[in-house]
Scaffold this motif. Structure first.
Motif, PDB file in Angstrom:
ATOM      1  N   THR A 189      -5.854   7.112   8.438  1.00 18.77           N
ATOM      2  CA  THR A 189      -6.852   6.069   8.160  1.00 18.77           C
ATOM      3  C   THR A 189      -7.927   6.145   9.237  1.00 18.77           C
ATOM      4  OG1 THR A 189      -5.069   4.684   7.289  1.00 18.77           O
ATOM      5  CG2 THR A 189      -7.154   3.582   7.712  1.00 18.77           C
ATOM      6  N   ARG A 229       4.358   7.618   1.395  1.00 19.02           N
ATOM      7  CA  ARG A 229       3.666   6.778   2.393  1.00 19.02           C
ATOM      8  C   ARG A 229       3.809   5.348   1.894  1.00 19.02           C
ATOM      9  NH1 ARG A 229      -1.854   4.675   3.174  1.00 19.02           N
ATOM     10  NH2 ARG A 229      -2.667   5.169   5.246  1.00 19.02           N
ATOM     11  N   ARG A 268       0.661  -4.676   3.881  1.00 20.79           N
ATOM     12  CA  ARG A 268      -0.582  -5.233   4.450  1.00 20.79           C
ATOM     13  C   ARG A 268      -0.649  -6.734   4.251  1.00 20.79           C
ATOM     14  NH1 ARG A 268      -6.464  -3.951   2.106  1.00 20.79           N
ATOM     15  NH2 ARG A 268      -6.494  -6.144   1.516  1.00 20.79           N
ATOM     16  N   ALA A 273      -9.104   5.097   3.773  1.00 19.85           N
ATOM     17  CA  ALA A 273      -7.850   5.846   3.673  1.00 19.85           C
ATOM     18  C   ALA A 273      -8.224   7.300   3.410  1.00 19.85           C
ATOM     19  CB  ALA A 273      -7.008   5.296   2.525  1.00 19.85           C
ATOM     20  N   VAL A 288       0.906  -1.153   0.000  1.00 19.13           N
ATOM     21  CA  VAL A 288       0.000   0.000   0.000  1.00 19.13           C
ATOM     22  C   VAL A 288       0.939   1.194   0.000  1.00 19.13           C
ATOM     23  CG1 VAL A 288      -1.785   1.202   1.327  1.00 19.13           C
ATOM     24  CG2 VAL A 288      -1.763  -1.302   1.259  1.00 19.13           C
ATOM     25  N   HIS A 301     -13.193   0.492   6.953  1.00 20.69           N
ATOM     26  CA  HIS A 301     -12.103   1.455   7.064  1.00 20.69           C
ATOM     27  C   HIS A 301     -11.973   2.280   5.797  1.00 20.69           C
ATOM     28  CE1 HIS A 301     -10.357  -2.240   5.441  1.00 20.69           C
ATOM     29  NE2 HIS A 301      -9.434  -1.503   4.854  1.00 20.69           N
ATOM     30  N   HIS A 360     -14.887   0.643   3.303  1.00 19.92           N
ATOM     31  CA  HIS A 360     -15.044  -0.742   2.847  1.00 19.92           C
ATOM     32  C   HIS A 360     -14.583  -1.722   3.921  1.00 19.92           C
ATOM     33  CE1 HIS A 360     -10.804   0.041   2.240  1.00 19.92           C
ATOM     34  NE2 HIS A 360     -10.599  -1.268   2.157  1.00 19.92           N
TER      35      HIS A 360
END
Ligand code: SIN
Length: 283
Positions: free
Chosen positions: A128, A270, A274, A260, A81, A258, A101
Motif C-alpha cells: 500500500t 491477503r 479496516r 492499494a 479488505v 492512499h 483516494h
C-alpha cells in the motif's frame, strides 16, 4: 512508547505499544503523533476485533461502510479488505483502494482516518502507498494556489461515472446497477481543505472519487484535475509499505491519499480488517 520518523516526507513508526491496551496518556501521545506525522505504523500487534474497534473509537465514532456485503458478520464496524473467497464469492472488498483516494470523500462528512490491520499477507504484492497531501498543496505554484482558492470539487462513489479510472472489471466490483444502488448522492468539497486540528491546507482531490469542479466548463475542470493529480502523485510525496502480519497502519484521510498496489499472484491470500473513523464537513 517510541515514535520515529518513517520517511523524510512523512509518517512515523510507533513502537513499545500494545494497541489492545493503551492508557489515556498513551492515546494522547498517539493523537499528537497522528497530527504531526499523518500516517502511523504499529508493528507486531496481536489484537482482537473488539480491541481494534475500542482503540479506533478513541479518535471518533466509527463508520459502517456502504459496501454492506463486505462487513464482518459479527462486527459491522470492521470492513473486510480481503481476497478470501467463500462459496466462490469474495468475503470482503477484493479491489479496495485500487486508485488513489481518501476514504469516504464521497460522503458529506468524509472520514477523519482509517486503521488497517494485517492478519494475513501475500508473499508477493499487496503493498500500500500513501501520499502526503500537505506537501502536494505546499509545493503548488502560487498561481495554482490562487486559482483553486474557494473552488469546490464533485466527489462520487460511483466508479461508472468516473472516466479517469477506466472501465472496471465487473466480475470484481459489481455492475452499474450495484453502484447506482449503493452510491450516495454526489457531494462537493473544497479542492484544498484546511485540517481542523493543525490549520494546515491539504489538496483534497483524488482520481478515484473526484469527478469534476463545481463551476466553469467541464473541459477546464478535467484539465485542472489532471494537473493537480499529476502534481500530487509524484514519488517524493509517497510512503510505500510492504505489509507484515501484525502491522496496523492508522492514517489521516484529511491530509493523505492512499493506494492499494495489488499485484498478488493467483492463490495467495491477503486478509485485513479496516475500521473507518467518522469525520466532519471539510472546509
Ligand atoms: C483501503 O483503501 O482502505 C485498502 C488499501 C489496501 O488494501 O491496501
Amino acid at each position: 512508547m517510541k515514535i520515529s520518523q518513517l520517511t523524510e516526507a512523512f509518517g512515523a513508526v510507533v513502537s513499545g505499544v500494545d494497541l489492545g491496551n493503551v492508557d489515556p496518556e498513551g492515546v494522547e501521545e498517539i493523537r499528537e503523533a497522528f497530527h504531526k506525522h499523518q500516517v502511523l505504523l504499529f508493528r507486531d500487534q496481536e489484537i482482537s476485533m473488539e480491541q481494534h474497534i475500542v482503540f479506533s473509537k478513541n479518535f471518533g465514532p466509527l463508520e459502517v461502510h456502504i459496501s454492506k456485503d463486505s462487513l464482518h458478520k459479527d462486527h459491522e464496524e470492521i470492513l473486510l479488505v480481503s481476497n478470501v473467497k467463500e462459496n466462490g464469492k469474495y468475503i470482503g472488498v477484493e479491489n479496495a483502494g485500487d486508485s488513489w483516494h481518501s476514504d469516504l470523500s464521497y460522503m458529506p462528512e468524509p472520514s477523519l482516518g482509517s486503521l488497517l490491520y494485517a492478519l494475513e499477507v501475500s508473499e508477493v504484492g499487496g503493498d500500500t502507498e500513501w501520499l502526503n497531501m500537505y506537501a502536494a498543496y505546499d509545493t503548488l505554484p502560487q498561481k495554482t494556489k490562487e486559482r483553486i482558492e474557494g473552488l469546490k470539487a464533485r466527489h462520487s462513489f460511483n466508479r461508472y461515472k468516473n472516466k479517469r479510472i477506466g472501465v472496471p472489471d465487473q466480475r470484481k466490483v459489481g455492475g452499474k446497477e450495484r453502484y447506482a444502488k449503493i452510491s450516495p448522492p454526489d457531494v462537493f468539497h473544497p479542492v484544498a481543505r484546511t485540517h481542523p486540528e493543525t490549520g494546515r491546507k491539504a489538496l483534497y482531490v483524488s482520481p478515484r472519487f473526484t469527478l469534476g469542479i463545481l463551476d466553469g466548463s467541464d473541459d477546464e475542470a478535467q484539465d485542472l484535475l489532471d494537473e493537480l493529480i499529476e502534481h500530487a502523485t509524484q514519488r517524493d510525496f509517497v510512503y510505500h509499505h510492504s505489509w507484515k502480519v501484525g502491522d496496523l497502519i492508522m492514517w489521516d484521510n484529511r491530509n493523505t491519499l492512499h493506494l492499494a498496489c495489488r499485484g498478488i499472484p493467483e492463490g495467495q491470500i491477503r486478509h485485513m480488517h479496516r475500521t473507518t473513523i467518522s469525520g466532519d464537513v471539510p472546509f
